[in-house]
Design a protein around this motif. Structure first.
Motif, PDB file in Angstrom:
ATOM      1  N   VAL A 271       0.964  -1.264   0.181  1.00  0.00           N
ATOM      2  CA  VAL A 271       0.095  -0.044   0.002  1.00  0.00           C
ATOM      3  C   VAL A 271       1.038   1.131  -0.124  1.00  0.00           C
ATOM      4  O   VAL A 271       1.763   1.598   1.149  1.00  0.00           O
ATOM      5  CB  VAL A 271      -0.801   0.034   1.194  1.00  0.00           C
ATOM      6  CG1 VAL A 271      -1.805   1.417   1.177  1.00  0.00           C
ATOM      7  CG2 VAL A 271      -1.731  -1.311   1.173  1.00  0.00           C
ATOM      8  N   GLU A 272       0.997   1.913  -1.044  1.00  0.00           N
ATOM      9  CA  GLU A 272       1.949   3.364  -1.233  1.00  0.00           C
ATOM     10  C   GLU A 272       1.222   4.498  -0.879  1.00  0.00           C
ATOM     11  O   GLU A 272      -0.112   4.546  -1.218  1.00  0.00           O
ATOM     12  CB  GLU A 272       2.298   3.106  -2.714  1.00  0.00           C
ATOM     13  CG  GLU A 272       3.638   2.181  -2.985  1.00  0.00           C
ATOM     14  CD  GLU A 272       4.679   2.337  -2.199  1.00  0.00           C
ATOM     15  OE1 GLU A 272       5.290   3.365  -1.633  1.00  0.00           O
ATOM     16  OE2 GLU A 272       5.053   1.261  -1.914  1.00  0.00           O
ATOM     17  N   MET A 273       1.890   5.074  -0.118  1.00  0.00           N
ATOM     18  CA  MET A 273       1.044   6.451   0.271  1.00  0.00           C
ATOM     19  C   MET A 273       1.341   7.279  -1.012  1.00  0.00           C
ATOM     20  O   MET A 273       2.074   7.638  -1.729  1.00  0.00           O
ATOM     21  CB  MET A 273       1.980   7.097   1.385  1.00  0.00           C
ATOM     22  CG  MET A 273       1.625   8.483   1.458  1.00  0.00           C
ATOM     23  SD  MET A 273       2.513   9.254   3.100  1.00  0.00           S
ATOM     24  CE  MET A 273       1.512   9.028   4.320  1.00  0.00           C
ATOM     25  N   PRO A 274      -0.071   7.982  -1.124  1.00  0.00           N
ATOM     26  CA  PRO A 274      -0.159   8.929  -2.383  1.00  0.00           C
ATOM     27  C   PRO A 274       0.568  10.149  -1.941  1.00  0.00           C
ATOM     28  O   PRO A 274       0.612  10.476  -0.799  1.00  0.00           O
ATOM     29  CB  PRO A 274      -1.668   9.288  -2.540  1.00  0.00           C
ATOM     30  CG  PRO A 274      -2.327   8.803  -1.357  1.00  0.00           C
ATOM     31  CD  PRO A 274      -1.368   7.810  -0.707  1.00  0.00           C
ATOM     32  N   ARG A 275       1.136  10.900  -2.827  1.00  0.00           N
ATOM     33  CA  ARG A 275       1.872  12.246  -2.513  1.00  0.00           C
ATOM     34  C   ARG A 275       2.802  12.423  -1.448  1.00  0.00           C
ATOM     35  O   ARG A 275       2.566  12.986  -0.244  1.00  0.00           O
ATOM     36  CB  ARG A 275       0.889  13.315  -2.348  1.00  0.00           C
ATOM     37  CG  ARG A 275      -0.134  13.501  -3.437  1.00  0.00           C
ATOM     38  CD  ARG A 275      -1.419  14.435  -3.228  1.00  0.00           C
ATOM     39  NE  ARG A 275      -2.339  13.926  -2.291  1.00  0.00           N
ATOM     40  CZ  ARG A 275      -2.867  14.372  -1.429  1.00  0.00           C
ATOM     41  NH1 ARG A 275      -2.377  15.503  -0.829  1.00  0.00           N
ATOM     42  NH2 ARG A 275      -3.814  13.717  -0.588  1.00  0.00           N
ATOM     43  N   ALA A 276       3.761  11.147  -1.393  1.00  0.00           N
ATOM     44  CA  ALA A 276       4.708  10.680  -0.256  1.00  0.00           C
ATOM     45  C   ALA A 276       5.371  12.131  -0.021  1.00  0.00           C
ATOM     46  O   ALA A 276       5.878  12.542   0.991  1.00  0.00           O
ATOM     47  CB  ALA A 276       5.258   9.442  -0.509  1.00  0.00           C
ATOM     48  N   TYR A 277       5.979  12.704  -1.320  1.00  0.00           N
ATOM     49  CA  TYR A 277       6.739  13.920  -1.104  1.00  0.00           C
ATOM     50  C   TYR A 277       6.334  15.039  -0.390  1.00  0.00           C
ATOM     51  O   TYR A 277       6.629  15.732   0.511  1.00  0.00           O
ATOM     52  CB  TYR A 277       7.494  13.990  -2.481  1.00  0.00           C
ATOM     53  CG  TYR A 277       8.308  15.347  -2.526  1.00  0.00           C
ATOM     54  CD1 TYR A 277       9.769  15.060  -1.873  1.00  0.00           C
ATOM     55  CD2 TYR A 277       8.129  16.385  -3.044  1.00  0.00           C
ATOM     56  CE1 TYR A 277      10.670  16.060  -1.998  1.00  0.00           C
ATOM     57  CE2 TYR A 277       9.108  17.323  -2.940  1.00  0.00           C
ATOM     58  CZ  TYR A 277      10.192  17.454  -2.224  1.00  0.00           C
ATOM     59  OH  TYR A 277      11.129  18.457  -2.124  1.00  0.00           O
ATOM     60  N   GLU A 278       5.068  15.442  -0.758  1.00  0.00           N
ATOM     61  CA  GLU A 278       4.138  16.471  -0.444  1.00  0.00           C
ATOM     62  C   GLU A 278       3.866  16.269   0.894  1.00  0.00           C
ATOM     63  O   GLU A 278       3.925  17.370   1.549  1.00  0.00           O
ATOM     64  CB  GLU A 278       2.905  16.633  -1.177  1.00  0.00           C
ATOM     65  CG  GLU A 278       2.262  17.616  -0.980  1.00  0.00           C
ATOM     66  CD  GLU A 278       0.610  17.678  -1.662  1.00  0.00           C
ATOM     67  OE1 GLU A 278       0.536  16.942  -2.686  1.00  0.00           O
ATOM     68  OE2 GLU A 278      -0.603  18.000  -0.881  1.00  0.00           O
ATOM     69  N   PHE A 279       3.548  14.882   1.339  1.00  0.00           N
ATOM     70  CA  PHE A 279       3.574  14.765   2.643  1.00  0.00           C
ATOM     71  C   PHE A 279       4.586  15.339   3.677  1.00  0.00           C
ATOM     72  O   PHE A 279       4.320  15.656   4.610  1.00  0.00           O
ATOM     73  CB  PHE A 279       3.319  13.270   3.062  1.00  0.00           C
ATOM     74  CG  PHE A 279       3.016  12.757   4.484  1.00  0.00           C
ATOM     75  CD1 PHE A 279       1.650  12.673   4.652  1.00  0.00           C
ATOM     76  CD2 PHE A 279       3.941  12.123   5.249  1.00  0.00           C
ATOM     77  CE1 PHE A 279       1.421  12.150   6.026  1.00  0.00           C
ATOM     78  CE2 PHE A 279       3.611  11.871   6.446  1.00  0.00           C
ATOM     79  CZ  PHE A 279       2.406  11.776   6.980  1.00  0.00           C
ATOM     80  N   ARG A 280       5.856  14.770   3.221  1.00  0.00           N
ATOM     81  CA  ARG A 280       6.799  15.184   4.093  1.00  0.00           C
ATOM     82  C   ARG A 280       7.173  16.699   3.976  1.00  0.00           C
ATOM     83  O   ARG A 280       7.487  17.357   5.214  1.00  0.00           O
ATOM     84  CB  ARG A 280       8.057  14.454   3.309  1.00  0.00           C
ATOM     85  CG  ARG A 280       8.669  13.339   4.400  1.00  0.00           C
ATOM     86  CD  ARG A 280       9.740  12.778   3.796  1.00  0.00           C
ATOM     87  NE  ARG A 280      10.431  12.916   2.554  1.00  0.00           N
ATOM     88  CZ  ARG A 280      10.164  12.017   1.685  1.00  0.00           C
ATOM     89  NH1 ARG A 280       9.103  11.021   1.947  1.00  0.00           N
ATOM     90  NH2 ARG A 280      10.521  12.270   0.346  1.00  0.00           N
ATOM     91  N   GLN A 281       6.877  17.373   3.013  1.00  0.00           N
ATOM     92  CA  GLN A 281       7.212  18.639   2.653  1.00  0.00           C
ATOM     93  C   GLN A 281       5.863  19.469   3.700  1.00  0.00           C
ATOM     94  O   GLN A 281       6.442  20.523   4.604  1.00  0.00           O
ATOM     95  CB  GLN A 281       7.111  19.302   1.341  1.00  0.00           C
ATOM     96  CG  GLN A 281       8.067  18.596   0.408  1.00  0.00           C
ATOM     97  CD  GLN A 281       9.396  18.983   0.925  1.00  0.00           C
ATOM     98  OE1 GLN A 281       9.802  20.156   1.131  1.00  0.00           O
ATOM     99  NE2 GLN A 281      10.401  18.063   1.120  1.00  0.00           N
ATOM    100  N   THR A 282       4.922  19.033   3.683  1.00  0.00           N
ATOM    101  CA  THR A 282       3.694  19.636   4.367  1.00  0.00           C
ATOM    102  C   THR A 282       4.047  19.632   5.948  1.00  0.00           C
ATOM    103  O   THR A 282       4.050  20.642   6.658  1.00  0.00           O
ATOM    104  CB  THR A 282       2.500  19.113   4.140  1.00  0.00           C
ATOM    105  OG1 THR A 282       2.240  19.024   2.860  1.00  0.00           O
ATOM    106  CG2 THR A 282       1.195  19.936   4.771  1.00  0.00           C
ATOM    107  N   LEU A 283       4.575  18.094   6.379  1.00  0.00           N
ATOM    108  CA  LEU A 283       4.844  18.153   7.568  1.00  0.00           C
ATOM    109  C   LEU A 283       5.725  18.964   8.008  1.00  0.00           C
ATOM    110  O   LEU A 283       5.961  19.647   9.270  1.00  0.00           O
ATOM    111  CB  LEU A 283       5.303  16.577   7.809  1.00  0.00           C
ATOM    112  CG  LEU A 283       5.218  15.997   9.127  1.00  0.00           C
ATOM    113  CD1 LEU A 283       3.855  16.171   9.783  1.00  0.00           C
ATOM    114  CD2 LEU A 283       5.435  14.236   9.016  1.00  0.00           C
TER     115      LEU A 283
END
Lengths: 198, 230
Positions: free
Chosen positions: B49-61
């Motif tokens: 199960v891959e997280m969608p928008r993984a890079y955006e997730f990290r950046q937002t966080l």
């Protein structure tokens, strides 16, 4: 920053968390990168909406950061993370229920797809996938969380006991009861031909 | 052997079959099915199960985490400015009117709010105690293995709502110890609220074991008294 992160890649989770406790943001970023998928997977399997799972995952990591000073040095990081994630998911389910966006627990599980496996002569996975999701949704939140941690996340009994702050024996008994519950639901759904008397 | 020990032993037997890859004998159909179910769960769990928008997730966080100290100081400044402004407006006399003494003091308002919060907290703790005692002394059965928890669920839902009435007061440093207990109680109430109306007896036993091991009832009585006489 990228070079620093590369140097941190070899660090253990616990080592990184010890650094985060000392306000090292680069270590925090490495930890997030390493575990974001794991947290999302757990949240995604408990919640129906992809967006909810994404938001809850954000909350989990914000909580990890906010609680960094209360992290006990060298305590097992994944157990701590699962505990935070589990609580956050349950809080979100409660929130959703309160707002009456989702009433039925049947809708709260995402479908998990898998390829049929020849090893399962009596219980073909392709047959089971949908039924299993429905059967899992019938379990209590505690039973479902334990099943997900054990079989989907590969946690040990001791780790689950620490996440739920209970004895290992209680985890085993709950898991057995959950499997028995799944058997009952699968039999009623016609997937298992066995008689379910108990 | 009680239910929990029996289930524990059966689970150990199941795990041992799973690890050895040896199916249970045909005269154990339940164990046979459970082994297949656990294997099926293992297989389903392997599905990525891959997280969608993984890079955006990290950046937002990372943005949210970096912004926090700035936000905190900004909020503190905002609160301070609002307090000063409110104070100035409050103390200014309206033009053209005879001067009058202002008799309402902000401390008095705070005292009334605090008193109400204390009353709400004690009321909440007393009702929660009654609920926990009723769960401990359960006696209404739906069937041999299940208990009627419909009333307890309803009570727990009401208590969760009641908690919202004084939740804001828990940030007061005086309630540091109480806050921890209120968090524990909230989790228990959420568990009770999420029970089935006809709940498995083992679920209730688990809940009671947790309540006993954390000595929730004793803590609850002590904290209720402390709040009442504070």
């Amino acid at each position: 920053m990228r070079r620093n992160n590369a140097a941190l890649d070899g660090e253990t989770d616990e080592g990184l968390m010890n650094m985060v406790a000392k306000d090292r943001l680069d270590a925090y970023e490495v930890l997030v990168k390493r575990h974001q998928n794991r947290v999302y997977r757990l949240a995604g399997r408990m919640l129906a909406s992809e967006e909810d799972a994404w938001d809850v995952s954000q909350e989990v990591f914000i909580k990890v950061f906010n609680a960094r000073h209360s992290y006990v040095e060298n305590a097992k990081f994944t157990t701590w993370l699962y505990r935070i994630a589990n609580n956050a998911v349950i809080d979100r389910i409660r929130q959703i229920k309160r707002h009456a966006k989702v009433v039925s627990m049947d809708d709260m599980l995402t479908e998990v797809k898998a390829e049929p496996n020849s090893a399962h002569r009596h219980l073909e996975l392709s047959q089971v996938t949908d039924q299993m999701s429905a059967a899992l949704s019938k379990l209590s939140e505690r039973q479902r969380s334990m099943v997900l941690l054990k079989y989907y996340e590969g946690c040990s009994i001791q780790e689950i006991a620490e996440v739920f702050d209970c004895a290992a024996g209680t985890v085993k008994a709950t898991l057995f009861q959950a499997l028995r519950g799944l058997r009952g639901h699968l039999a009623r759904g016609g997937v298992l031909s066995a008689e379910v008397g108990s | 052997m009680n239910h929990e020990e029996e289930y524990e032993a059966l689970f150990d037997r199941l795990e041992s079959c799973r690890q050895q890859g040896a199916p249970p004998s045909s005269d154990e159909p339940e164990l046979h099915d459970l082994l297949m179910i656990s294997q099926a769960l293992d297989q389903l769990g392997e599905e990525p199960v891959e997280m969608p928008r993984a890079y955006e997730f990290r950046q937002t966080l990372m943005r949210r985490v970096r912004r926090r100290p700035v936000l905190r100081s900004f909020s503190a400044g905002l609160v301070l400015a609002a307090t000063i402004l409110a104070g100035l407006l409050f103390l200014r006399e309206p033009p053209g009117q005879p001067s009058r003494e202002i008799v309402i003091q902000p401390e008095m308002i705070n005292q009334v709010i605090e008193k109400q919060a204390r009353t709400d907290m004690v009321d909440y703790l007393e009702n929660t105690e009654l609920l926990l005692v009723s769960i401990r002394d359960f006696d209404f059965k739906c069937s041999d293995d299940s208990l009627d928890m419909a009333m307890e669920k309803k009570l727990a839902q009401g208590l969760l709502m009641q908690q919202k009435m004084f939740h804001h007061s828990l940030t007061d440093p005086r309630y540091f110890q109480a806050r921890e207990l209120f968090d524990q109680l909230e989790r228990i109430l959420v568990d009770v609220n999420n029970l089935d109306p006809c709940s498995d007896q083992m679920e209730i036993e688990f809940l009671n074991k947790h309540i006993n091991s954390k000595r929730i009832l004793s803590k609850l009585r002590v904290i209720a008294q402390e709040i009442q006489y504070s």
